[in-house]
Enzyme design. Structure first.
Site, PDB file in Angstrom:
ATOM      1  N   SER A 169       0.982  -1.110   0.050  1.00 36.23           N
ATOM      2  CA  SER A 169       0.112   0.119  -0.120  1.00 36.23           C
ATOM      3  C   SER A 169       0.968   1.057  -0.205  1.00 36.23           C
ATOM      4  O   SER A 169       2.150   1.224   0.350  1.00 36.23           O
ATOM      5  CB  SER A 169      -0.829   0.125   1.363  1.00 36.23           C
ATOM      6  OG  SER A 169      -1.596   1.263   1.352  1.00 36.23           O
ATOM      7  N   TYR A 182      -2.792  -0.941  10.156  1.00 33.92           N
ATOM      8  CA  TYR A 182      -2.681  -1.500   8.992  1.00 33.92           C
ATOM      9  C   TYR A 182      -1.432  -0.641   8.277  1.00 33.92           C
ATOM     10  O   TYR A 182      -0.645  -1.476   7.700  1.00 33.92           O
ATOM     11  CB  TYR A 182      -3.761  -0.541   8.299  1.00 33.92           C
ATOM     12  CG  TYR A 182      -3.956  -0.786   6.734  1.00 33.92           C
ATOM     13  CD1 TYR A 182      -4.519  -1.878   6.329  1.00 33.92           C
ATOM     14  CD2 TYR A 182      -3.432   0.135   5.792  1.00 33.92           C
ATOM     15  CE1 TYR A 182      -4.462  -2.174   4.864  1.00 33.92           C
ATOM     16  CE2 TYR A 182      -3.442   0.239   4.445  1.00 33.92           C
ATOM     17  CZ  TYR A 182      -4.057  -1.259   4.090  1.00 33.92           C
ATOM     18  OH  TYR A 182      -4.137  -1.289   2.679  1.00 33.92           O
TER      19      TYR A 182
END
Ligand code: NAD
Length: 284
Positions: A169, A182
């Site tokens: 990401s 995350y």
């Protein structure tokens, strides 16, 4: 085995027959019944790979991906497994080997968010995100590398003994308040990817990451569903459009193919410029 030995000698592009993008190759895509994983699985299959469609829950959606692939003449198999569970991951790889004989490409895509303000975050929320997003990628990568190492290069299929692509990401480098678990998991994916790549490159194994920006999938529905949310999102994206799952599908095909044969250990940002510090576009 000595990790700096070179059991698989280089197979360079001119010697290597296969510039067919992925025909004859076997791919496993985790979390392939939704969003990015689904698009990547379809893209790999369209380039000729036989694809394992991993899912956890959502068997109907996984079977729909299998059907779509078989309808255009491809080969696919749905495999239920929780990537954070060692035994289930081993079982998934056994099923791949039993059905297809080997694995050439692993797309470590399965991932989730469990958001909370940092002081409200439970240990369970922290642990589940690390277990799926980071440990899940470790378990699948380890199983894939065991197979790549024992099989070696098949020059008629690919210049490499195997390719692993972790779906990371932009948050492997952009800090993200309210999503500490995350961001930590994706930062971990970055260093795990590069460290594995360094270790296994002599075996002609390539390990890279693709780092999506904002892609239109269920995981971030709140960020694009309403006009107001979409307009707000655009302030973070210099290219001024949201990414579509197919943007990642195309990048994954290239990253898995011999066209990217000399690329190892990188993070490929597919983000419309989200990592370009758009806040500095004017002034700063
Ligand atoms: P998604 O929710 O549509 O897909 C996630 C997939 O992972 C689903 O198929 C889900 O069932 C699967 N999954 C979750 N836990 C699992 C487990 N334990 N075992 C097996 N499968 C499991 O979301 P997405 O956007 O397609 O996300 C795919 C990946 O892309 C994730 O790793 C996510 O972090 C990453 N990503 C997405 C975006 C985005 O904007 N959509 C941006 C950056 C990174």
């Amino acid at each position: 085995m000595n990790s700096v030995s070179e059991p698989n000698p280089p197979v360079t592009m001119p010697q290597c027959k296969s510039l067919h993008r992925l025909s004859g190759q076997i791919a496993l895509v985790t979390g392939a019944n939704s969003g990015i994983g689904r698009a990547v699985a379809l893209s790999l299959a369209r380039e000729g790979a036989a694809v394992g469609i991993n899912y956890l829950g959502g068997r109907d959606a996984a079977m729909a991906v299998v059907d779509e692939i078989t309808q255009f003449g491809g080969q696919a198999l749905a495999i239920g497994a929780d990537v954070s569970d060692e035994r289930q991951v081993e079982g998934m790889f056994s099923q791949m080997l039993k059905t297809f004989g080997t694995v050439d490409i692993l797309i470590n895509n399965a991932g989730l968010q469990q958001d909370a303000a940092f002081d409200q975050m439970s240990l369970a929320q922290w642990q589940r995100v690390i277990d799926v997003n980071l440990t899940g990628q470790f378990l699948c990568a380890r199983a894939a590398i065991r197979e790549f190492k024992q099989r070696g290069v098949r020059p008629d299929i690919s210049c490499a003994a195997g390719k692993i692509i972790g779906i990371s990401s932009v948050h492997e480098v952009i800090p993200w308040a309210g999503h500490v678990n995350y961001a930590a998991s994706k930062g971990g994916v970055m260093m795990m990817t590069k460290s594995i790549a360094q270790e296994v490159a002599p075996y002609r194994i390539r390990v890279n990451s693709i780092c999506p920006g904002a892609i239109r999938t269920p995981i971030n529905r709140a960020a694009w569903e309403t006009e107001a949310a979409y307009d707000q999102l655009m302030t973070l994206i210099p290219y001024r459009r949201i990414g579509e799952p197919e943007d990642i599908g195309r990048a994954a095909v290239w990253m898995a193919s011999d066209e990217s044969d000399y690329i190892n250990g990188i993070s490929l940002f597919v983000d419309g410029g989200m990592t370009l510090y758009p806040g500095f576009a004017e002034g700063g």
